[in-house]
Write an enzyme that holds these catalytic residues in place. Structure first.
Site, PDB file in Angstrom:
ATOM      1  N   CYS A  68       0.887  -1.126   0.027  1.00 42.40           N
ATOM      2  CA  CYS A  68       0.010  -0.087   0.011  1.00 42.40           C
ATOM      3  C   CYS A  68       0.945   1.153   0.014  1.00 42.40           C
ATOM      4  CB  CYS A  68      -0.911   0.145   1.078  1.00 42.40           C
ATOM      5  SG  CYS A  68      -2.505   1.063   0.790  1.00 42.40           S
ATOM      6  N   HIS A  89      -3.606  -5.379   0.993  1.00 38.52           N
ATOM      7  CA  HIS A  89      -3.447  -5.672   2.601  1.00 38.52           C
ATOM      8  C   HIS A  89      -3.826  -7.179   2.555  1.00 38.52           C
ATOM      9  CE1 HIS A  89      -2.461  -1.566   4.012  1.00 38.52           C
ATOM     10  NE2 HIS A  89      -3.429  -1.396   3.502  1.00 38.52           N
TER      11      HIS A  89
END
Length: 502
Positions: free
Chosen positions: A341, A425
């Site tokens: 991310c 994630h």
């Protein structure tokens, strides 16, 4: 049964999240249809529900303890800090803006009380019991007027309140007494009693103090939970609360192969969803540590640059600390790096940010051929894909939109040599993919490390949740707890002066 309970605490990190999860798991094992609830959560560890709503990971974990799917109703207000003075406000799973602490507590918070009570009422209409988690302490008298997560929600929904205290910190009796004594008479009516957490030693030595506490407050203690290592799963904030303890203090299981595998996680500012590396730490022979100096990367077989709520700020921090240069050298040497991310964005070539930091054009580390533009709309998805020949599930929470201009495809990102980047994630929780990835890392690092063939992260999580349920079942007065959830706070509880200041 249409029961409810608010688990409050004498302090932050008293154990509210894990006690709530433990009560949920105990109840569901009794055949009770139960759900978790936290009106307002401040955390950088969040999760995406199947309907695309962002909630705190602690509530997602508690939903798993209840064996149900998490929804936005379980955490209607999520505050994601962006610095010392402001947070992004996520309402019913969607971001609605940035507010300073003064602006939020100055009026916006109180206007949300109706919304959170409606969410709680909807859950109570669906489930037999709802176990609510408070935040911080209910005796934060400076914030009581606008409170919607502790006594505000307890008063609004007439919930009995159980106060958890961390005896390992010391001063638990004073904390219990002082918490009650700083509440108004109306609030005190709902404080049913106490739960001692993280006790070490002989309980019989504690019992005289519990008797005296009962005499002083008119309120009983519902249980004494012993200290257990490694129970801080998916808690709210900070390395100190979660992985600093779970990774650094717990014993690493013996490796299957001849070598261990060392993983260094860059402890960047405003780190978010650092729970991503829990799945690595669960692997026998994988040693995970958090680092903030370049020399700590030298012996690492894998470096993880995790997510962050402040990509540009984290990038500047990496440069100030000398870690940026160490990462660039590592990439040039073909040594494994994984960016997740915000970490993926940092490893790219260029960032255009008029949303998060409002810094405009910023050069990334140039490790991956990626250009990132921050959009006002937040991406909240639960993607499924394939990598390294294995099925992968994950979730995305980001404003940055990545344009990949080269390299080999890797999930939604790319790979160049041994540098990998993705917005996903949770991908390492997919067991087959995690094992395949670790085999690649071990080969690149020249380690004779072999991933265990039978490690199931989901099964380990279930075992951990069952341990929490066992703690409640074995060390709490479950008959009294059941009556409390079903019937509310006992009548005629005494007022403890001085009460809340006028």
């Amino acid at each position: 049964m249409n029961g409810g309970l608010l688990v409050a605490g004498t302090t932050s990190d008293a154990g509210k999240s894990v006690v709530t999860a433990g009560i949920c798991r105990w109840l569901v094992r009794q055949g009770v249809k139960v759900a978790p609830f936290k009106a307002q959560n401040m955390s950088l560890n969040s999760f995406v529900t199947r309907e695309g709503a962002e909630i705190g990971r602690a509530q997602a974990m508690q939903a798993q303890a209840c064996r149900i799917e998490p929804t936005a109703l379980m955490n209607p207000v999520l505050l994601k800090p962006g610095g010392e003075q402001s947070s992004q406000v996520v309402l019913l799973g969607k971001p609605v803006g940035e507010l300073s602490a003064r602006g939020y507590h100055g009026g916006r918070q109180q206007r949300l009380l109706g919304t959170v009570l409606d969410c709680l009422a909807e859950l109570r209409g669906t489930y037999d019991a709802v176990i609510c988690e408070g935040a911080g302490s209910p005796a934060e008298i400076n914030l009581r007027r606008t409170d919607i997560v502790n006594m505000g929600i307890a008063r609004g929904a007439r919930l009995p309140v159980l106060i958890v205290g961390d005896i390992d910190r010391g001063g638990v009796f004073a904390s219990f007494f002082g918490t009650v004594a700083l509440l108004s008479p109306e609030d005190q009516e709902l404080i049913a009693g106490f739960l001692v957490n993280k006790f070490r030693g002989d309980v019989s030595l504690l019992e005289p103090g519990l008797d005296m506490l009962h005499g002083l407050t008119g309120r009983r203690t519902y249980g004494v939970l012993p200290f257990r290592h490694g129970l801080g799963i998916d808690e709210e904030d900070g390395l100190r609360v979660s992985l600093r303890g779970a990774v650094r203090e717990s014993a690493v299981a013996a490796p299957v192969g001849e070598d261990v595998l060392r993983v260094a996680v860059c402890a960047i500012p405003l780190m978010s969803n650092f729970t991503d590396v829990d799945a690595l730490a669960a692997e026998p022979g994988v040693v995970v540590r958090f680092v903030d100096r370049p020399e700590e990367l030298a012996d690492a077989d894998l470096v993880v640059v995790p997510g962050t709520r402040g990509t540009v700020r984290a990038l500047e921090w990496l440069r100030e600390r000398g870690l940026a240069g160490a990462l660039a050298r590592r990439a040039a040497e073909g040594r494994p790096i994984l960016g997740i991310c915000g970490g993926f964005q940092i490893l790219g070539e260029h960032i255009e940010d008029e949303v998060e930091s409002r810094r405009g054009a910023v050069d990334g580390l140039g490790v991956l051929p990626v250009r990132v533009r921050f959009a006002r709309e937040k991406t909240l998805t639960r993607p499924v894909g394939e990598a390294l020949g294995e099925r992968v599930e994950g979730y995305e929470i980001h404003h940055g939109v990545a344009e990949v201009t080269g390299g080999e495809p890797f999930l939604d990102g790319c790979r160049v040599g041994q540098s990998w980047g993705t917005h996903w994630h949770g991908s390492l929780e997919s067991d087959g993919f995690r094992r395949a990835f670790l085999r690649e890392v071990a080969a690149a690092a020249g380690r004779r490390f072999v991933p265990a063939a039978d490690t199931s992260f989901a099964a380990l999580r279930e075992e951990q949740l069952d341990r929490l349920g066992d703690l409640i079942e074995q060390h709490a007065d479950t008959d009294a707890l059941w009556r409390l959830i079903e019937s509310g706070a006992p009548q005629g509880l005494p007022f403890i002066p001085p009460g809340a200041p006028a």
